[in-house]
Design a protein around this motif. Structure first.
Motif, mmCIF file in Angstrom:
data_model
loop_
_atom_site.group_PDB
_atom_site.id
_atom_site.type_symbol
_atom_site.label_atom_id
_atom_site.label_comp_id
_atom_site.label_asym_id
_atom_site.label_seq_id
_atom_site.Cartn_x
_atom_site.Cartn_y
_atom_site.Cartn_z
ATOM 1 N N LEU A 83 0.834 -1.205 0.000
ATOM 2 C CA LEU A 83 0.000 0.000 0.000
ATOM 3 C C LEU A 83 0.869 1.256 0.000
ATOM 4 C CD1 LEU A 83 -2.708 -1.144 2.578
ATOM 5 C CD2 LEU A 83 -2.862 -1.189 0.076
ATOM 6 N N GLY A 84 1.769 1.320 -0.981
ATOM 7 C CA GLY A 84 2.585 2.514 -1.155
ATOM 8 C C GLY A 84 1.810 3.586 -1.895
ATOM 9 N N VAL A 85 2.529 4.544 -2.474
ATOM 10 C CA VAL A 85 1.862 5.660 -3.146
ATOM 11 C C VAL A 85 1.029 5.185 -4.335
ATOM 12 C CG1 VAL A 85 3.550 7.374 -2.409
ATOM 13 C CG2 VAL A 85 3.901 6.147 -4.553
ATOM 14 N N MET A 86 1.372 4.046 -4.904
ATOM 15 C CA MET A 86 0.606 3.501 -6.017
ATOM 16 C C MET A 86 -0.460 2.524 -5.525
ATOM 17 S SD MET A 86 1.978 4.971 -8.657
ATOM 18 C CE MET A 86 1.501 3.998 -10.083
ATOM 19 N N GLY A 87 -0.038 1.555 -4.715
ATOM 20 C CA GLY A 87 -0.941 0.500 -4.288
ATOM 21 C C GLY A 87 -2.105 0.977 -3.455
ATOM 22 N N TYR A 88 -1.877 1.976 -2.628
ATOM 23 C CA TYR A 88 -2.933 2.470 -1.729
ATOM 24 C C TYR A 88 -4.176 2.917 -2.521
ATOM 25 C CZ TYR A 88 -4.775 4.832 2.478
ATOM 26 O OH TYR A 88 -5.546 5.234 3.555
ATOM 27 N N PRO A 89 -4.032 3.829 -3.495
ATOM 28 C CA PRO A 89 -5.235 4.216 -4.248
ATOM 29 C C PRO A 89 -5.726 3.127 -5.196
ATOM 30 C CG PRO A 89 -3.305 5.353 -5.090
ATOM 31 C CD PRO A 89 -2.868 4.669 -3.844
ATOM 32 N N MET A 90 -4.813 2.310 -5.734
ATOM 33 C CA MET A 90 -5.252 1.238 -6.633
ATOM 34 C C MET A 90 -6.173 0.268 -5.904
ATOM 35 S SD MET A 90 -1.563 0.636 -8.492
ATOM 36 C CE MET A 90 -1.980 -0.792 -9.497
ATOM 37 N N ALA A 91 -5.789 -0.107 -4.705
ATOM 38 C CA ALA A 91 -6.639 -0.991 -3.909
ATOM 39 C C ALA A 91 -7.971 -0.333 -3.594
ATOM 40 C CB ALA A 91 -5.912 -1.382 -2.623
ATOM 41 N N GLY A 92 -7.936 0.974 -3.354
ATOM 42 C CA GLY A 92 -9.179 1.701 -3.088
ATOM 43 C C GLY A 92 -10.129 1.678 -4.262
ATOM 44 N N HIS A 93 -9.611 1.804 -5.471
ATOM 45 C CA HIS A 93 -10.460 1.756 -6.666
ATOM 46 C C HIS A 93 -11.082 0.374 -6.848
ATOM 47 C CE1 HIS A 93 -9.729 5.754 -8.142
ATOM 48 N NE2 HIS A 93 -8.415 5.579 -8.185
ATOM 49 N N LEU A 94 -10.341 -0.665 -6.493
ATOM 50 C CA LEU A 94 -10.896 -2.009 -6.613
ATOM 51 C C LEU A 94 -12.145 -2.162 -5.762
ATOM 52 C CD1 LEU A 94 -7.623 -4.133 -6.561
ATOM 53 C CD2 LEU A 94 -9.291 -4.074 -8.426
ATOM 54 N N LEU A 95 -12.144 -1.535 -4.597
ATOM 55 C CA LEU A 95 -13.286 -1.639 -3.703
ATOM 56 C C LEU A 95 -14.393 -0.653 -4.095
ATOM 57 C CD1 LEU A 95 -13.121 -2.182 0.120
ATOM 58 C CD2 LEU A 95 -14.820 -0.654 -0.866
ATOM 59 N N ASN A 96 -14.043 0.623 -4.236
ATOM 60 C CA ASN A 96 -15.055 1.651 -4.457
ATOM 61 C C ASN A 96 -15.598 1.662 -5.883
ATOM 62 O OD1 ASN A 96 -14.959 2.532 -1.835
ATOM 63 N ND2 ASN A 96 -13.649 4.282 -2.227
ATOM 64 N N LYS A 97 -14.704 1.619 -6.868
ATOM 65 C CA LYS A 97 -15.127 1.695 -8.263
ATOM 66 C C LYS A 97 -15.500 0.326 -8.809
ATOM 67 C CE LYS A 97 -13.473 3.288 -12.791
ATOM 68 N NZ LYS A 97 -12.316 3.879 -13.514
ATOM 69 N N GLY A 98 -14.680 -0.678 -8.466
ATOM 70 C CA GLY A 98 -14.922 -2.012 -8.996
ATOM 71 C C GLY A 98 -15.985 -2.781 -8.242
ATOM 72 N N GLY A 99 -16.214 -2.403 -6.977
ATOM 73 C CA GLY A 99 -17.206 -3.106 -6.177
ATOM 74 C C GLY A 99 -16.762 -4.471 -5.701
ATOM 75 N N HIS A 100 -15.447 -4.700 -5.674
ATOM 76 C CA HIS A 100 -14.938 -6.007 -5.297
ATOM 77 C C HIS A 100 -14.728 -6.102 -3.782
ATOM 78 C CE1 HIS A 100 -14.425 -6.688 -9.538
ATOM 79 N NE2 HIS A 100 -13.644 -5.626 -9.642
ATOM 80 N N GLU A 101 -14.687 -7.316 -3.308
ATOM 81 C CA GLU A 101 -14.367 -7.563 -1.904
ATOM 82 C C GLU A 101 -12.847 -7.567 -1.777
ATOM 83 O OE1 GLU A 101 -14.736 -11.204 1.352
ATOM 84 O OE2 GLU A 101 -16.108 -11.129 -0.372
ATOM 85 N N VAL A 102 -12.301 -6.689 -0.942
ATOM 86 C CA VAL A 102 -10.857 -6.468 -0.926
ATOM 87 C C VAL A 102 -10.265 -6.703 0.465
ATOM 88 C CG1 VAL A 102 -8.985 -4.845 -1.427
ATOM 89 C CG2 VAL A 102 -11.123 -4.730 -2.744
#
Length: 290
Positions: free
Chosen positions: A9-28
Motif C-alpha cells: 500500500l505505497g503511493v501507487m498500491g494504496y489508491p489502486m486498492a481503493g479503486h478495486l473496492l469503491n469503483k470495482g465493487g470487489h471484496e478487498v
C-alpha cells in the motif's frame, strides 16, 4: 464482483486498492509491511487487512501486488507466509511492481506448478494516475488468464493490454522508462535553452506542445521545471532502479543504450545533490545550476 487481495500500500498500491473496492465493487483484503498503513486504508475504504500475504490471499480469486523490487516481490509471494501458500488452484496473481522479466518468468513457472496463474502487469501514469484510476497497464502472461483479470484491472486503469507471454509486460515497461529518460533530458535542455534565450517558457510550451514536440511530460512538467520545482512525482531513486533493470536486460539481449546510460549518470549527479526523492524532471537542475 471478485474476491481480491492487494499486497503493498505505497503511493501507487494504496489508491489502486481503493479503486478495486469503491469503483470495482470487489471484496478487498489488503496487506502491508507496515500494519499502520493497512489499518489506515481499511479506515478510509473499508474491506479488511491481514498481517501476512498468505492470510490476505487466502480464498481470493485474484491477488494484486505493487511493491518495490524483485526481492520485495519474492518476499510477498514465496515462503510459508507468502501469497502462493494461501492461494487456491485457479486463482491468479497480478504483479504491478516494476521488476525484472526474469522474476516474472520465475514466478509464472512456480505458479504453474501450483495451478496458479501469474500476470506481470507494470503500470505507467505515476501517483496521479493511480489516484485518478487512469493508469496504463502493460501485461505479460497466458492469454486466457489475462482475459479473466483484465475487467478487474480496469477498476484503476484507462488502458490495459497483453503484450505477450510472461515477462512481456516488464519488457514493455523498460521501453517506457528508456523513452521517458531521453524525453526528459531533451525537455530539460529545451526549457533551459528557452530561459537562457530570454523567452517566455509558458508561451514556448503552449506553441510547441501543439506540434511534433508535444508530449505528456512537456505539458505537465515543463512549467514546474522552469520554476525549479521537483518535490513531487516519480522519484529519481525509482527511475535509477528502473533503468538498472533496463541495463541488465540490455546486457542479456544485446540492445545498446548509449543515451540512456548517459542520462542515468546525470541522475546519479542529481542524487549527489540530494535529489534522491525529487521528480525525474529534476534533470534540468544540472543545467540551471552548473
Amino acid at each position: 464482483m471478485a474476491k481480491v487481495a492487494f499486497l503493498g500500500l505505497g503511493v501507487m498500491g494504496y489508491p489502486m486498492a481503493g479503486h478495486l473496492l469503491n469503483k470495482g465493487g470487489h471484496e478487498v483484503a489488503v496487506y502491508n509491511r507496515t500494519t499502520a498503513k493497512a489499518e489506515k486504508w481499511v479506515a478510509e475504504f473499508g474491506g479488511r487487512f491481514e498481517t501476512t500475504p498468505r492470510e490476505a490471499a487466502a480464498g481470493a480469486d485474484i491477488v494484486f501486488a505493487c511493491v518495490g523490487n524483485d526481492d520485495d516481490l519474492r518476499s510477498v509471494v514465496l515462503g510459508d507466509d507468502g501469497a502462493y501458500a494461501g492461494m487456491s488452484k485457479g486463482a491468479v496473481f497480478v504483479d504491478h511492481t516494476t521488476a525484472s522479466a526474469d522474476v516474472a518468468r520465475q514466478l509464472h513457472k512456480l505458479g504453474q506448478e501450483r495451478e496458479i496463474g501469474f500476470i506481470d502487469a507494470p503500470v505507467s501514469g505515476g501517483q496521479a494516475g493511480a489516484e485518478n484510476g487512469v493508469l496504463t497497464v502493460m501485461c505479460g502472461g497466458d492469454a486466457g488468464v489475462y482475459d479473466n483479470v483484465e475487467p478487474v484491472i480496469m477498476a484503476f486503469a484507462r488502458a490495459c493490454k497483453r503484450m505477450g507471454d510472461s515477462g512481456a509486460g516488464q519488457l514493455t515497461k523498460m521501453v517506457n522508462q528508456i523513452c521517458i529518460a531521453g524525453l526528459l533530458q531533451g525537455l530539460s535542455e529545451g526549457v533551459n535553452f528557452a530561459q537562457k534565450a530570454g523567452l517566455d517558457v509558458e508561451q514556448v510550451v503552449d506553441v510547441i506542445s501543439k506540434g511534433a514536440a508535444g508530449s505528456w511530460q512537456m505539458e505537465n512538467r515543463a512549467p514546474t521545471m522552469a520554476e525549479g520545482k521537483f518535490d513531487f512525482g516519480f522519484a529519481v531513486d525509482w527511475m535509477r532502479k528502473d533503468l538498472g533493470i533496463c541495463f541488465e536486460e540490455a546486457r542479456n539481449n544485446g540492445a545498446r543504450l548509449p543515451v540512456t546510460t548517459l542520462i542515468d549518470q546525470f541522475y546519479a549527479q542529481v542524487q549527489d545533490r540530494g535529489g534522491n526523492r525529487w521528480d525525474t524532471s529534476s534533470l534540468i537542475h544540472l543545467l540551471a545550476n552548473s
